[in-house]
Design an enzyme around this catalytic site. Structure first.
Site, PDB file in Angstrom:
ATOM      1  N   ASP A  12       2.505   6.594 -10.907  1.00  0.00           N
ATOM      2  CA  ASP A  12       2.227   5.234 -11.142  1.00  0.00           C
ATOM      3  C   ASP A  12       3.747   4.315 -10.486  1.00  0.00           C
ATOM      4  O   ASP A  12       4.689   5.172 -10.410  1.00  0.00           O
ATOM      5  CB  ASP A  12       1.740   4.743 -12.520  1.00  0.00           C
ATOM      6  N   SER A  13       3.526   3.262 -10.262  1.00  0.00           N
ATOM      7  CA  SER A  13       5.060   2.511 -10.163  1.00  0.00           C
ATOM      8  C   SER A  13       5.872   2.582 -11.238  1.00  0.00           C
ATOM      9  O   SER A  13       6.944   2.257 -11.171  1.00  0.00           O
ATOM     10  CB  SER A  13       4.795   1.150  -9.665  1.00  0.00           C
ATOM     11  N   TYR A  44       4.984  -2.311  -7.139  1.00  0.00           N
ATOM     12  CA  TYR A  44       4.658  -2.101  -5.882  1.00  0.00           C
ATOM     13  C   TYR A  44       3.999  -3.455  -5.506  1.00  0.00           C
ATOM     14  O   TYR A  44       3.515  -3.703  -4.234  1.00  0.00           O
ATOM     15  CB  TYR A  44       3.448  -1.087  -5.881  1.00  0.00           C
ATOM     16  N   GLY A  45       3.468  -4.216  -6.449  1.00  0.00           N
ATOM     17  CA  GLY A  45       2.297  -5.334  -6.257  1.00  0.00           C
ATOM     18  C   GLY A  45       3.107  -6.300  -5.431  1.00  0.00           C
ATOM     19  O   GLY A  45       2.454  -7.314  -4.918  1.00  0.00           O
ATOM     20  N   CYS A  75      -2.529   3.909 -10.532  1.00  0.00           N
ATOM     21  CA  CYS A  75      -2.269   2.650 -10.120  1.00  0.00           C
ATOM     22  C   CYS A  75      -3.265   1.801  -9.246  1.00  0.00           C
ATOM     23  O   CYS A  75      -3.615   2.549  -8.187  1.00  0.00           O
ATOM     24  CB  CYS A  75      -0.631   2.638  -9.510  1.00  0.00           C
ATOM     25  N   ASN A  76      -3.799   0.692  -9.612  1.00  0.00           N
ATOM     26  CA  ASN A  76      -4.762   0.053  -8.800  1.00  0.00           C
ATOM     27  C   ASN A  76      -4.140  -0.257  -7.521  1.00  0.00           C
ATOM     28  O   ASN A  76      -4.634  -0.152  -6.385  1.00  0.00           O
ATOM     29  CB  ASN A  76      -5.235  -1.299  -9.528  1.00  0.00           C
ATOM     30  N   THR A  77      -2.889  -0.734  -7.404  1.00  0.00           N
ATOM     31  CA  THR A  77      -2.078  -1.472  -6.293  1.00  0.00           C
ATOM     32  C   THR A  77      -2.156  -0.373  -5.312  1.00  0.00           C
ATOM     33  O   THR A  77      -2.193  -0.288  -4.004  1.00  0.00           O
ATOM     34  CB  THR A  77      -0.794  -1.872  -6.492  1.00  0.00           C
ATOM     35  N   CYS A 188      -4.936  -3.718 -13.503  1.00  0.00           N
ATOM     36  CA  CYS A 188      -3.617  -3.122 -13.289  1.00  0.00           C
ATOM     37  C   CYS A 188      -3.327  -2.334 -14.327  1.00  0.00           C
ATOM     38  O   CYS A 188      -3.661  -2.750 -15.474  1.00  0.00           O
ATOM     39  CB  CYS A 188      -2.430  -4.210 -13.021  1.00  0.00           C
ATOM     40  N   THR A 189      -3.002  -0.773 -14.021  1.00  0.00           N
ATOM     41  CA  THR A 189      -3.003   0.101 -15.384  1.00  0.00           C
ATOM     42  C   THR A 189      -1.735  -0.214 -16.323  1.00  0.00           C
ATOM     43  O   THR A 189      -1.852   0.405 -17.420  1.00  0.00           O
ATOM     44  CB  THR A 189      -2.709   1.391 -14.766  1.00  0.00           C
TER      45      THR A 189
HETATM   46  N1  DGL Z   1       0.351  -0.326 -12.398  1.00  0.00           N
HETATM   47  C1  DGL Z   1       0.180  -0.713 -11.338  1.00  0.00           C
HETATM   48  C2  DGL Z   1      -1.247  -1.292 -10.827  1.00  0.00           C
HETATM   49  O1  DGL Z   1      -2.046  -0.509 -11.396  1.00  0.00           O
HETATM   50  C3  DGL Z   1       1.060  -2.113 -10.749  1.00  0.00           C
HETATM   51  C4  DGL Z   1       2.227  -2.577 -11.086  1.00  0.00           C
HETATM   52  C5  DGL Z   1       3.222  -2.909  -9.681  1.00  0.00           C
HETATM   53  O2  DGL Z   1       3.267  -3.868  -9.277  1.00  0.00           O
HETATM   54  O3  DGL Z   1       3.800  -1.984  -9.511  1.00  0.00           O
HETATM   55  O4  DGL Z   1      -1.730  -1.991 -10.052  1.00  0.00           O
END
Ligand code: DGL
Length: 285
Positions: A12-13, A44-45, A75-77, A188-189
Site C-alpha cells: 500500500d502507499s 498516491y491519491g 490499495c484502491n488507488t 480506501c484501505t
Molecule cells: N490506501 C490507499 C487506498 O486504498 C490510499 C491512500 C493514498 O492516497 O495513498 O486508496
C-alpha cells in the site's frame, strides 16, 4: 524453498494495507507474508495516474525479487490506476486488487443511495467510473462520490481519533447523510482504521443504522481462492508463518504502526525503490 513456501507480497502507499493484511492473516494463517508500506512516496491519491502506474510496477518488481509467489495490491488507488498494467507485466502471477465495494453496498442499501469515500485519484479513475456505471445500470443505486482529501495522511500520522480527523470525517460524511445515503463504502484501505471514529460520528448524528462496507475480507477470500487454484497454498503443518515489513520511509514508524494497529512486532526493513522520473520522496522535482 518450494513455491508454496514462498511469501505473499502485499503493499500500500502506507499503513492502510494493514487493514487488509489483518484479514489475510486471519484467513490464511500459514502463509509467509511480506508487507511493503510505500510511505516515502505517499500519498498516491493526489498523484497523476502514470506516476502511480510506474511506482506500482517498481514495487511489484521489488516484491518479486524478494521471492513473492503472489501479490496483493492493498490499495484502491493503486488498483484502479495500475492493476491492469501489473497483470500485463506478470502474466500468470496471482494478483489480487482492492476495489471500492460498490456491488455489496448497492445490495445492502435500502434508500438506493450509497456514499463512496475514497481518494481523488480513485474516484477519477476510468476503471472505477466504469464499475460505478455498470453497477448503477444493474442495481439502479445512485453513488454519491466523496473525495476525502487529506484523510489518508491523518491516518498515516497516527491521528485515528484526533479532533482534526473527527472534523474532517464530519465534513465528508454529513453531506452524504443529508443526501439520503444509508450505506457508506470505505473505498480506501486506510479508512477501516478509523472505523470506530466513523461509527461514533454516525451514532452522534442519530444514524447508527448506516452500514459501512469494507472489502478487506473479500480480498483475503479471493487470495485464498487464487492460491488454492494455483496449488500455491502453504501446508498447515509447516513451520510457523513469518511476516516481514518493508518501508520506503522510517522503519521505526512502520514498527510503531504494526504495534499500535495490529499488536504485533515483525522485523521491519527500510528499502529504497527508484522513484519515477522527475519525482523524489513523493514530490515532483
Ligand atoms: N490506501 C490507499 C487506498 O486504498 C490510499 C491512500 C493514498 O492516497 O495513498 O486508496
Amino acid at each position: 524453498m518450494t513455491l508454496p513456501d514462498a511469501p505473499v507480497g502485499i503493499f500500500d502507499s502506507g499503513v492502510g494495507g494493514l487493514s487488509v493484511l489483518r484479514h489475510i492473516q486471519a484467513q490464511l494463517p500459514h502463509e509467509h507474508l511480506l508487507y511493503l508500506a510505500d510511505t516515502g512516496f505517499a500519498p498516491y491519491g493526489d498523484k497523476p495516474e502514470p506516476v502511480v502506474v510506474e511506482r506500482v510496477l517498481a514495487i511489484g518488481d521489488f516484491l518479486l525479487a524478494q521471492g513473492a509467489k503472489a501479490l496483493v495490491v492493498a490499495c484502491n488507488t493503486a488498483t484502479v490506476a495500475a492493476v491492469r498494467e501489473l497483470r500485463t507485466a506478470h502474466p500468470g502471477l496471482p494478483i489480487v486488487g482492492v476495489e471500492p465495494g460498490l456491488k455489496p453496498a448497492a445490495s445492502l442499501s435500502r434508500t438506493g443511495k450509497v456514499g463512496v469515500l475514497a481518494t481523488e485519484r480513485t474516484l477519477n479513475g476510468a476503471k472505477f467510473l466504469q464499475l460505478r456505471d455498470q453497477i448503477h445500470l444493474d442495481s439502479g443505486a445512485e453513488f454519491l462520490l466523496q473525495p476525502c482529501v487529506g484523510l489518508a495522511d491523518q491516518i498515516e500520522f497516527g491521528e485515528l481519533d484526533s479532533t482534526a480527523t473527527g472534523a474532517m470525517l464530519q465534513r465528508f460524511i454529513h453531506p452524504l447523510l443529508a443526501q439520503g445515503a444509508d450505506t457508506l463504502v470505505l473505498g480506501c484501505t486506510h479508512y477501516p482504521l478509523v472505523r470506530a471514529s466513523i461509527e461514533r460520528l454516525l451514532n452522534d448524528a442519530g444514524r447508527s443504522d448506516v452500514m459501512l462496507v469494507d472489502t478487506g475480507d473479500a480480498v483475503a477470500r479471493q487470495l485464498a481462492r487464487l492460491l488454492a487454484a494455483g496449488g500455491l497454498l502453504r501446508a498447515a503443518h509447516a513451520s510457523p508463518a513469518l511476516l516481514s515489513g518493508y518501508t520506503s520511509a522510517s522503519a521505526t514508524a512502520l514498527g510503531a504502526a504494526f504495534r499500535s494497529l495490529l499488536g504485533i512486532e515483525p522485523p521491519v526493513h527500510e528499502v529504497t525503490i527508484a522513484a519515477p522520473n522527475g519525482w523524489s520522496n513523493g514530490r515532483q522535482i
